[in-house]
Design an enzyme around this catalytic site. Structure first.
Site, short mmCIF file in Angstrom:
data_model
loop_
_atom_site.label_atom_id
_atom_site.label_comp_id
_atom_site.label_asym_id
_atom_site.label_seq_id
_atom_site.Cartn_x
_atom_site.Cartn_y
_atom_site.Cartn_z
N SER A 133 -4.88 -12.77 12.31
CA SER A 133 -5.91 -12.24 12.77
C SER A 133 -7.30 -13.28 13.13
O SER A 133 -8.07 -12.92 14.03
CB SER A 133 -6.38 -11.22 11.67
OG SER A 133 -7.08 -11.75 10.76
N LYS B 118 -12.51 -12.66 7.96
CA LYS B 118 -12.96 -12.31 9.30
C LYS B 118 -14.42 -12.91 9.49
O LYS B 118 -14.84 -13.48 8.74
CB LYS B 118 -13.06 -10.79 9.38
CG LYS B 118 -11.88 -10.11 9.09
CD LYS B 118 -10.86 -10.26 10.19
CE LYS B 118 -9.65 -9.26 10.10
NZ LYS B 118 -8.72 -9.68 9.36
#
Length: 150
Positions: free
Chosen positions: A70, A107
């Protein structure tokens, strides 16, 4: 893991720092050209300790290995080793290790006036919009990534 989580979360494996003495290794005082080769110069050698270079706060620093894709747009690839400093304050656009609803993920933080969004760096993954229903802990800020190149 369910397919929903596979699309949002990276699995992280955490490691504590080893309290052994630091290892000083040689480093050239010359930079290495990534373009055209530079003229030959005398090779001068100093010594460097990677733990002293990469770690500012030993008591608050951990390593974690990335599992997932990701964050590939930010240069964090599957298998990379992250250096995470828990003493740093979360800031907009920083890459953070977050503990959300019982799972760790890495993230980029998007901090706005009244909301936080955990942003992936891969278009195949969706942002995680943090709501009042979520249990979020920004666990630490990524300060370095260590890559294996072969």
């Amino acid at each position: 893991m369910s397919s929903k989580k596979d699309k949002q979360f990276n699995a992280l494996t955490f490691f504590e720092l080893d309290d052994a003495e630091s290892l000083d290794i040689p480093i050239s005082s010359n930079s290495v050209s990534a373009g055209f080769p530079s003229p030959a110069e005398d090779f001068k050698e100093k010594r460097i300790s990677l733990d002293n270079t990469l770690i500012k706060n030993k008591e608050a620093t951990f390593y974690a290995r990335v599992s997932g894709k990701s964050m590939i747009g930010a240069g964090l690839d599957d298998g990379d080793l992250l250096v995470i400093d828990r003493s740093l304050e979360p800031e907009n656009r920083k890459i953070a290790v977050c503990f959300i609803d019982g799972e760790f993920t890495v993230k980029r933080l998007k901090i706005e006036k009244d909301k936080i969004t955990l942003m992936p760096e891969n278009k195949s993954y969706k942002p995680i919009k943090v709501t009042e229903e979520n249990n979020l802990l920004i666990w630490g800020i990524v300060t370095y990534v260590i890559k294996e190149v072969w």
